[in-house]
Design an enzyme around this catalytic site. Sequence first.
Site, short mmCIF file in Angstrom:
data_model
loop_
_atom_site.label_atom_id
_atom_site.label_comp_id
_atom_site.label_asym_id
_atom_site.label_seq_id
_atom_site.Cartn_x
_atom_site.Cartn_y
_atom_site.Cartn_z
CG HIS A 30 -2.02 -1.08 1.05
ND1 HIS A 30 -2.56 -1.76 2.11
CD2 HIS A 30 -2.63 -1.57 -0.07
CE1 HIS A 30 -3.47 -2.62 1.66
NE2 HIS A 30 -3.52 -2.52 0.34
CG HIS A 53 -7.67 -10.53 -8.00
ND1 HIS A 53 -6.89 -10.23 -9.10
CD2 HIS A 53 -8.08 -11.81 -8.17
CE1 HIS A 53 -6.83 -11.30 -9.90
NE2 HIS A 53 -7.54 -12.26 -9.35
CB SER A 114 -5.69 -1.66 -3.30
OG SER A 114 -6.48 -2.79 -3.59
CD GLU A 132 -13.66 -9.88 -5.00
OE1 GLU A 132 -13.83 -11.11 -4.93
OE2 GLU A 132 -12.53 -9.34 -4.92
CG ASP A 157 -11.57 -14.24 -13.78
OD1 ASP A 157 -10.54 -13.59 -13.51
OD2 ASP A 157 -11.55 -15.48 -13.93
CG ASP A 178 -3.21 -7.89 -3.92
OD1 ASP A 178 -2.53 -8.89 -3.65
OD2 ASP A 178 -3.76 -7.18 -3.06
#
Length: 309
Positions: A30, A53, A114, A132, A157, A178
Amino acid sequence: MESLFGTGYSDTMNYRHAFHAGNFADVLKHAVIAQCLDHLKAKPKPFRVIDSHAGVGAYDLTGDAARRSPEWQAGIARVLETKRPAAVEAALAPYLKVVKAMNTGADLTAYPGSPELAARLMRQDDRAHLCELHEADAKTLDARYARDARIKVERRDGYKALGALVPPREKRGLVLVDPPFEHRDEMAHMAEAIKPALTKWPTGTFVFWRPLKDLWASERFDVGLAEWLFEEGLAAPEKILRADLWVRDLESEGKLAGAGVVVINPPFTLEGHLLALLPWLAEALAQGDGAGWRLDGAVTDDSLSVEEF
C-alpha cells in the site's frame, strides 16, 4: 445495517484477507500504491485505477477476524508507533494520510484496502474500475462506493477483464494485480492474464503483488516477465522495479515471512523512496532473525534460469 467493511473472504475460498489486513505485506504494497497514485496526481490530467482483485475495500480491525489474528499489530501499528526519519516519513506520507484519516481516535480501528486508498487519493475527475468475482464481496464493495460516481464496481474475473479494460480512456493510470494466491499455479495464471494487458497498454503503471513462499515460482515470474517485456520491446530495464521485504528467515515455518511487488513503469521518484523505506521496514517490522529486503530490476547477475514466460 450491513457492514461496509465486509469479511474479506469468499464462501468457496479459504483465504480471508481480514485476518491479514495491515500486516507487513500490506504496509509495503500500500505504500507503493499510494506513492504511484500521488505521482499521477502531479499532473492535472485525470487517470484511472484498475484493480483486478479488489476484495471488500476496507477492513474492520475490531472485527472477529482481526481480533483472532491481529497481524496488523506487527504491521501498520508498529509503523505508527516507531519513530520515522524524514526520508521514511516522505515515503509513507500518502499512505499514512489515508490510514490516519480513517482512524480519528486514539486507537486503530480501520484499515484501507487498495480500493479505499484509491478512493481517498483520487481527485474529482479521476476514475477507478474495481473487479471482484465473489458475489458477497462484490456486493459489499458496491455498497461501499455506491454513492461515488468516480468508482465502478463490477462482479467479474479480474484476470479476464484486464485485456478489455486497457488502455483506459484517460491513457494514464495504475493497474493493480493482487490475487489471493490460493492456487498452486497462481503465478502462471497471473502471467498468462497480464500479457494482453501489457501488450495493449505498455505505458501504464502495473503493480503485481506476490508472496515469497515459493522462491522458485516468484523468481520465475519476476525474471520471466522482465525478459518477455524486453523481448517484445514493451519495456526497458529501467522501467521495471522489484521491491521485496521479509520479516524473518524466508525458510522459517509458520505464517508468511516475505512478500513484495514488481512494478512496471514506476514513477521516477519511487526507487528513491523505497531505498529509504525498505531497510527501515526490515528493522522496524522484523519478527525474528533473518529479516531483510531487496530492491532491483528483477533481472540480475544472480537471476535463476527460467523457462519461457
